[in-house]
Design a protein around this motif. Structure first.
Motif, PDB file in Angstrom:
ATOM      1  N   LEU A 124       9.246 -11.946  14.630  1.00  0.00           N
ATOM      2  CA  LEU A 124      10.683 -12.110  14.794  1.00  0.00           C
ATOM      3  C   LEU A 124      11.027 -12.647  16.178  1.00  0.00           C
ATOM      4  N   VAL A 125      11.956 -13.605  16.226  1.00  0.00           N
ATOM      5  CA  VAL A 125      12.567 -14.060  17.471  1.00  0.00           C
ATOM      6  C   VAL A 125      14.069 -13.968  17.262  1.00  0.00           C
ATOM      7  N   GLY A 126      14.729 -13.044  17.954  1.00  0.00           N
ATOM      8  CA  GLY A 126      16.148 -12.834  17.727  1.00  0.00           C
ATOM      9  C   GLY A 126      16.938 -12.793  19.018  1.00  0.00           C
ATOM     10  N   THR A 127      17.958 -13.640  19.105  1.00  0.00           N
ATOM     11  CA  THR A 127      18.842 -13.669  20.269  1.00  0.00           C
ATOM     12  C   THR A 127      20.155 -12.982  19.943  1.00  0.00           C
ATOM     13  N   SER A 128      20.542 -11.996  20.749  1.00  0.00           N
ATOM     14  CA  SER A 128      21.831 -11.325  20.618  1.00  0.00           C
ATOM     15  C   SER A 128      22.014 -10.804  19.192  1.00  0.00           C
ATOM     16  N   ILE A 136      19.788  -8.014  16.685  1.00  0.00           N
ATOM     17  CA  ILE A 136      20.299  -6.879  15.903  1.00  0.00           C
ATOM     18  C   ILE A 136      19.846  -6.993  14.456  1.00  0.00           C
ATOM     19  N   VAL A 137      19.988  -8.201  13.885  1.00  0.00           N
ATOM     20  CA  VAL A 137      19.533  -8.424  12.512  1.00  0.00           C
ATOM     21  C   VAL A 137      18.027  -8.160  12.400  1.00  0.00           C
ATOM     22  N   GLY A 138      17.280  -8.578  13.417  1.00  0.00           N
ATOM     23  CA  GLY A 138      15.846  -8.334  13.408  1.00  0.00           C
ATOM     24  C   GLY A 138      15.493  -6.863  13.432  1.00  0.00           C
ATOM     25  N   MET A 139      16.220  -6.085  14.238  1.00  0.00           N
ATOM     26  CA  MET A 139      15.963  -4.645  14.257  1.00  0.00           C
ATOM     27  C   MET A 139      16.295  -4.016  12.906  1.00  0.00           C
ATOM     28  N   LEU A 140      17.346  -4.500  12.256  1.00  0.00           N
ATOM     29  CA  LEU A 140      17.681  -3.995  10.922  1.00  0.00           C
ATOM     30  C   LEU A 140      16.580  -4.342   9.921  1.00  0.00           C
ATOM     31  N   LEU A 141      15.999  -5.531  10.034  1.00  0.00           N
ATOM     32  CA  LEU A 141      14.876  -5.900   9.175  1.00  0.00           C
ATOM     33  C   LEU A 141      13.703  -4.951   9.393  1.00  0.00           C
ATOM     34  N   ALA A 142      13.470  -4.572  10.651  1.00  0.00           N
ATOM     35  CA  ALA A 142      12.403  -3.616  10.939  1.00  0.00           C
ATOM     36  C   ALA A 142      12.726  -2.262  10.327  1.00  0.00           C
ATOM     37  N   GLY A 143      13.977  -1.832  10.446  1.00  0.00           N
ATOM     38  CA  GLY A 143      14.364  -0.554   9.880  1.00  0.00           C
ATOM     39  C   GLY A 143      14.198  -0.506   8.378  1.00  0.00           C
ATOM     40  N   ALA A 144      14.402  -1.664   7.730  1.00  0.00           N
ATOM     41  CA  ALA A 144      14.246  -1.730   6.277  1.00  0.00           C
ATOM     42  C   ALA A 144      12.774  -1.665   5.870  1.00  0.00           C
ATOM     43  N   ARG A 145      11.916  -2.386   6.631  1.00  0.00           N
ATOM     44  CA  ARG A 145      10.477  -2.348   6.345  1.00  0.00           C
ATOM     45  C   ARG A 145       9.745  -2.934   7.532  1.00  0.00           C
ATOM     46  N   GLY A 146       9.411  -2.109   8.489  1.00  0.00           N
ATOM     47  CA  GLY A 146       8.877  -2.584   9.756  1.00  0.00           C
ATOM     48  C   GLY A 146       7.456  -3.087   9.707  1.00  0.00           C
TER      49      GLY A 146
END
Length: 293
Positions: free
Chosen positions: A105-109, A113-123
């Motif tokens: 994942l490469v996520g700016t601002s 946040i969307v990337g962290m949510l993706l991790a929370g769903a299935r890290g």
């Protein structure tokens, strides 16, 4: 200039979405390394990762997304769908469409946040994460600043006028930039209409849910961050950021077993990732992801 193919897919609620795919198909790396999935910030689009893709495409497959309501992605019928949870679901649909089981994942601002949510769903599917200038807690001063400008239309007669408009709004964030940098940023943020005007390249209605307290992130972002587990994580922070505070960045590093903080001196929110301090740290992070994979 790195070549890319356009990828289109559909959201669950019928929005046609777009991404740039640098190095997919026959040009994909052959050693099985995961693709780099790049998610931009609130008012940005896939063009924001052009320089990043040019630096890394060839060695890596780079997929740069335009979230709904931005760039070449369609606008939503329901403005209240412009929230991180829906963006996450849109990315999930992309992963299914492209048959991607594992990615970095490469996520700016907002993208972070969307990337962290993706991790929370299935890290476990995330091979590494570069989180650019955002964290589980967002500084109130930065939120206030963003709410003050997002959703306000801007129209310019020439690209030079657009560059000057961008410079006036962002000079405190990038104090050493010149006309060339401002013009490049304007061309990432604006588009030319058929009528010959230059306008912001996003649906102004993205501001509607963003003005609702708490709508800018998710309910338990620290747990979402922790779901990255032992994957290599790089947190990049602008030294003068009003979104990611120094203490929150340090707490993020302490919360993860393999995390590094890179601070870009002299700038605010958010680093472009081309700065020497960021680029060097990204190279080391990619080496970790490659070795781990």
């Amino acid at each position: 200039m790195a070549a890319y193919t356009n990828v289109y897919w559909w959201s669950a609620d019928g929005v046609r979405l777009h991404a740039r795919d640098y190095g997919g198909g026959d040009d994909a790396p052959t050693d099985g390394r995961p693709p780099l999935l790049c998610i931009p910030g609130l008012t940005r689009n896939a063009r924001d990762y052009k320089a990043f893709a040019e630096a890394h495409a060839g060695e890596w497959r780079v997929i740069a997304v335009s979230l709904r309501g931005r760039g070449e992605s369609g606008y939503a019928k329901d403005a209240m769908s412009y929230v991180p949870l829906t963006y996450m679901q849109d990315i999930e649909a992309l992963l299914v469409d492209q048959k991607i089981d594992r990615f970095a994942l490469v996520g700016t601002s907002l993208g972070g946040i969307v990337g962290m949510l993706l991790a929370g769903a299935r890290g476990g599917r995330i091979a590494g994460a570069l989180i650019n200038d955002v964290g589980p807690e967002i500084d109130a001063a930065g939120l206030s600043r963003i709410r003050g400008y997002v959703g306000k239309g801007s129209s310019c007669p020439t690209w030079l006028h657009a560059a000057r408009t961008v410079a006036e709004a962002n000079r405190d964030i990038y104090p050493d930039w010149g006309l060339e940098e401002w013009l490049a940023m304007a061309k990432r943020l604006y588009r030319l209409t058929s009528a010959g005007r230059i306008v912001l390249d996003y649906d102004l209605r993205i501001a509607e849910p963003f003005r609702v307290p708490g709508a800018e992130s998710g309910p338990d972002m620290w747990s979402a961050l922790a779901a990255l587990g032992d994957a290599p994580v790089l947190v990049v922070r602008g030294e003068r950021s009003d979104i990611l505070s120094g203490p929150v960045a340090e707490r993020m590093i302490a919360a993860l077993p393999d995390a590094t903080l890179a601070t870009v001196p002299g700038i605010g929110h958010a680093p472009t990732l081309a700065e020497p301090e960021a680029a060097g740290a990204i190279g080391a992070w990619l080496d970790k992801v490659r070795a781990r994979h």
